[in-house]
Write an enzyme that holds these catalytic residues in place. Structure first.
Site, PDB file in Angstrom:
ATOM      1  N   HIS A  36      -3.685   4.417   4.551  1.00  0.00           N
ATOM      2  CA  HIS A  36      -4.798   3.469   4.621  1.00  0.00           C
ATOM      3  C   HIS A  36      -6.050   4.108   4.035  1.00  0.00           C
ATOM      4  CE1 HIS A  36      -7.490   0.399   6.092  1.00  0.00           C
ATOM      5  NE2 HIS A  36      -8.172   1.311   6.754  1.00  0.00           N
ATOM      6  N   TYR A  94       4.128   5.846  11.268  1.00  0.00           N
ATOM      7  CA  TYR A  94       4.394   4.465  11.701  1.00  0.00           C
ATOM      8  C   TYR A  94       5.253   3.654  10.723  1.00  0.00           C
ATOM      9  CZ  TYR A  94       0.220   3.775   8.731  1.00  0.00           C
ATOM     10  OH  TYR A  94      -0.679   3.783   7.703  1.00  0.00           O
ATOM     11  N   ARG A  99       0.860  -1.182   0.000  1.00  0.00           N
ATOM     12  CA  ARG A  99       0.000   0.000   0.000  1.00  0.00           C
ATOM     13  C   ARG A  99       0.901   1.238   0.000  1.00  0.00           C
ATOM     14  NH1 ARG A  99      -2.240   0.793   5.456  1.00  0.00           N
ATOM     15  NH2 ARG A  99      -0.767   2.498   5.515  1.00  0.00           N
TER      16      ARG A  99
END
Length: 361
Positions: free
Chosen positions: A260, A269, A256
């Site tokens: 998100h 993160y 990805r």
């Protein structure tokens, strides 16, 4: 098969550098020049839709958007392996699959704009409505496949989910049921490495495709950024399902590249070097290199696709901002097929509430 970041069993037919491979068991897989050019066209148009939708969200025209950036090969390769009568159960990120099934992308934007609940007819496109509840569509897929089987249909079901959803009870129940009843369903896991902010290594102690053995049917891992490999593996799994051999679990190893959703900030993160590593495995660039090196496409072809993508984006933007606000009572008419006294009462109460505002809304 070849060694890769995903694992030594991962099927790969086209390297990130655009080199064509013919591993054991896949020597006979070939694609015509038109098929490869069509893959490239799908890629570029789908990415342009995604880029435009992300921009529209940033400008306040969409409430949220779940980008597919980086997952184009997993989606286009698997979707182009489907036959018209096969049925798809998506999550909420399968914009490339929707494109391949003929869904007008304005319907995807309408859902994320909040003006409808997904305004396409699943029966017309054999493509279910987006499912926001994580993993729930896998149960629907298994049940639908059981119905197909009992009707004697020689078709298959393709169910999409992510690596995060693989931990959901619904997904595991669907896998158990499908294995026990040998249903014609292919479970397609897009392992994009992150369940929002949780990396795969904190989600599973084993490669996801190996879980299939515990459910009693085959599992296979494929390079999810390699459209040739994804198409080949999915075609075989769907054919096996149609022939009565039951389910298969496919783990497409991809990444990805974006957030998100547009509500997320992945820089909090994950590190940039990881993103850069995957940027070098871009699914579109490797097909572009293959087309150019093989003499299957020239600059005029690439320019024409780019122009088509820009025209599509401009049209999509115009139609998006012109979408009318929905009738506020429409939600009450789309719950049940038949009238409901309780819903009628709730609609009247809501209308009374709206009447308290200037202009009635």
């Amino acid at each position: 098969m070849r060694s890769s970041a995903a694992g030594t069993d991962c099927v790969q037919l086209l390297t990130p550098e655009g080199e064509r491979l013919r591993p054991a068991g896949y020597e006979d897989i070939d694609f015509t020049a038109d098929e490869v050019r069509d893959f490239y066209r799908d890629f570029v148009l789908v990415r342009r839709i995604d880029t435009e939708a992300t921009a529209l969200q940033r400008q306040g025209e969409l409430g949220i958007w779940a980008s597919l950036l980086g997952q184009e090969a997993a989606q286009v390769g698997s979707a182009r392996a489907l036959r018209p009568n096969d049925f798809v159960f998506p999550t909420y990120r399968e914009h490339g699959v929707a494109w391949c099934r003929g869904i007008d992308p304005i319907h995807l934007l309408g859902l994320f704009r909040g003006v409808d609940h997904g305004n396409w007819d699943p029966e017309e496109f054999n493509f279910g409505l987006y499912t926001i509840v994580i993993g729930a569509q896998c149960l629907h897929a298994t049940g639908y496949a059981m119905g197909m089987m009992r009707d004697g249909a020689e078709d298959a079901v393709l169910a999409y989910f992510g690596d995060g959803a693989s931990a959901q009870g619904d997904v595991n129940e669907a896998l158990i049921w499908a294995g026990v009843f040998n249903t014609p369903v292919v479970f397609f896991c897009q392992n994009n490495q992150w369940a929002i902010s949780v990396p795969l290594q904190r989600q599973s102690r084993t490669p996801l495709y190996k879980r299939a053995q515990g459910f009693g049917f085959p599992g296979i891992q494929v390079d999810g950024n390699d459209v040739f490999a994804v198409h080949a593996v999915t075609s075989r799994a769907l054919a096996s399902a149609r022939e009565g051999n039951g389910p298969t679990l496919i783990e497409a190893v991809t990444y990805r590249m974006g957030a998100h959703t547009t509500n997320d900030d992945p820089s909090r993160y994950r590190i940039e070097s990881e993103v850069e590593e995957w940027r070098l495995k871009d699914p579109i660039e490797r097909v572009r290199v293959y087309l150019a090196r093989s003499g299957l496409a020239d600059q005029a072809f690439f320019d024409s696709i780019e122009e088509e993508a820009n025209d599509l984006a401009a049209s999509l933007r115009k139609r998006c901002v012109e979408m009318p606000d929905p009738d506020p009572t429409r939600m009450f008419s789309q719950v049940y097929a038949e009238p409901s006294p309780l819903l009628d009462q709730e609609r009247e109460e809501y209308l009374s509430y709206l009447a308290g505002f200037e202009g009635g809304h």
